[in-house]
Scaffold this active site. Structure first.
Site, PDB file in Angstrom:
ATOM      1  N   GLU A 158       0.826  -1.209   0.000  1.00 25.61           N
ATOM      2  CA  GLU A 158       0.000   0.000   0.000  1.00 25.61           C
ATOM      3  C   GLU A 158       0.863   1.264   0.000  1.00 25.61           C
ATOM      4  O   GLU A 158       0.552   2.235  -0.691  1.00 25.61           O
ATOM      5  CB  GLU A 158      -0.960   0.019   1.199  1.00 25.61           C
ATOM      6  N   GLU A 171       2.301   1.627  -3.490  1.00 25.92           N
ATOM      7  CA  GLU A 171       1.288   2.024  -4.471  1.00 25.92           C
ATOM      8  C   GLU A 171       0.883   3.489  -4.327  1.00 25.92           C
ATOM      9  O   GLU A 171       0.744   4.207  -5.305  1.00 25.92           O
ATOM     10  CB  GLU A 171       0.013   1.172  -4.306  1.00 25.92           C
ATOM     11  N   GLU A 172       0.682   3.915  -3.078  1.00 25.91           N
ATOM     12  CA  GLU A 172       0.145   5.265  -2.875  1.00 25.91           C
ATOM     13  C   GLU A 172       1.219   6.346  -2.982  1.00 25.91           C
ATOM     14  O   GLU A 172       0.917   7.467  -3.381  1.00 25.91           O
ATOM     15  CB  GLU A 172      -0.563   5.358  -1.511  1.00 25.91           C
TER      16      GLU A 172
END
Lengths: 252, 252
Positions: A129, A132-133
């Site tokens: 996460e 990805e972010e």
């Protein structure tokens, strides 16, 4: 069930089978119907089957033959999420503003969060996460805490794991689809946001972060274990610092 | 959807609605069909809907209007279980033999285990399972560790929380339906079972138990928190010993 069949033929097969299973003393009956056999759902339900669970590609139906209470196990009950505290050597925290969700347009800087995929390990989900972010590579350290809440989503419960990670890279490349903005901010600035003062979970996040960085807080970290029932590796999360200290004390 | 309707009327309504929603720029469409409206499932699927999830009383279908990738959230992905280590002042552990499941007929003495119900807190589930299986009242102390495993049940993942509890009563009343036998056994006897020597999780259970009882192992314990988004209380599980020590160190 895999091959197409007409509902009336299916009905005759189903009745004959249940009669046989009843004689054989069978109890729970499961039918997994691929979505392309949707024409058989109504027939099964009219014969007394009910829904157990569904995934995009199929529907699982169940029937309990005896008069006794059903012992058919329940469906999955929890969604699992992660929040990632990424703390660098300048006492800065990696934070984002999201394009959708509860915090949209509030100006609140929050830690990256996301949902753990089916089959994904909690610690891998936290690393994924963040990458990805924000584009930041991280090394997973510990789970500092977790929260269990209820009725969060279609009546299901929710487990949210608060993870602590060390950054391995520093240049932010934010994801366009979900993330409005991303930056490193001084920890004190993160903790001083008016929203963070009002929201109890936010306050705990700040407390846990300080306890981890400045003092001796021990969370849970993963150790691989094998089962004698399968050859799969799974992970046991525990307070490894205390467990290892204990074991070495044992040997002396 | 609540009231009965003929499939052909439902089809006309559905097509008109989707056309309207498309003009309005809507994206995800959900239909919750109670099981008594099973006659409409085939119609919805033939119009492009697919299964999202199901519970005994209803089926949830979804459809994504735009050309873009669907951002419809996933269904619940995890089942949650508890194992309860109940340790008394004579260094005995509360153990059971089950009438069904993997350990049936093996003679292995294991700690009480069970599934956390939807909407149930992990620490309450541990207390409930011990009471149900053995009749013993307990005081929840800590989560010592948890294991995450995959593909355990219809492809879903599993979170198993290992809990430590203090007994408040001592006379065992075993449950007839599921439990073959229940007793207090000396910890060393529990840990020395041949099976426990082979199975890695069993070994960790024994190690964690000793670390907790004889030394300074700190697990996670629950603190109630409120959310600004709802008036429900949920629980945050953390290493409260380290967190409190840190906070008091702060103030000096």
């Amino acid at each position: 069930m895999k091959e197409p069949v007409e509902p009336d033929i299916f009905l005759a097969m189903l009745r004959a089978s249940i009669s046989l299973w009843r004689q054989q003393g069978k109890r729970g009956v499961w039918i997994k119907l691929p979505i392309k056999l949707v024409n058989l759902v109504e027939t099964a339900v009219k014969e007394g089957f009910w829904y157990h669970h569904a995934e995009p590609s199929y529907l699982m139906l169940v029937y309990w033959i005896p008069e006794t209470a059903s012992t058919i196990p329940a469906n999955a009950s929890h969604r699992v999420g992660v929040g990632a505290i990424v703390f660098n050597d300048k006492r800065e925290v990696l934070v984002v503003q999201e394009k959708s969700g509860r915090f949209r347009g509030t100006g609140v800087w929050k830690i990256p969060t996301g949902v753990v995929d089916e089959g994904e390990d909690v610690f891998m989900a936290a690393v994924r996460e963040v990458k990805e972010e924000t584009g930041i590579d991280t090394d997973f350290q510990e789970i500092l805490a977790f929260r269990q809440s209820h009725k969060s989503f279609f009546g299901k419960s929710d487990l949210f794991f608060l993870c602590f990670l060390r950054p391995l890279s520093f240049d932010i490349q934010k994801q366009e689809l979900e993330i409005e903005a991303a930056q490193w901010i001084p920890f004190e600035e993160y903790a001083a946001q008016p929203f963070a003062q009002k929201h109890e979970l936010f306050k705990y996040i700040a407390d846990l972060c300080l306890a981890k960085v400045d003092r001796t807080y021990a969370g849970f970290s993963p150790l691989p274990i094998t089962s004698i029932f399968s050859d799969q590796i799974s992970y046991l999360y525990s307070n490894v610092r205390d467990l290892k200290q204990s074991s070495s004390a044992d040997r002396h």
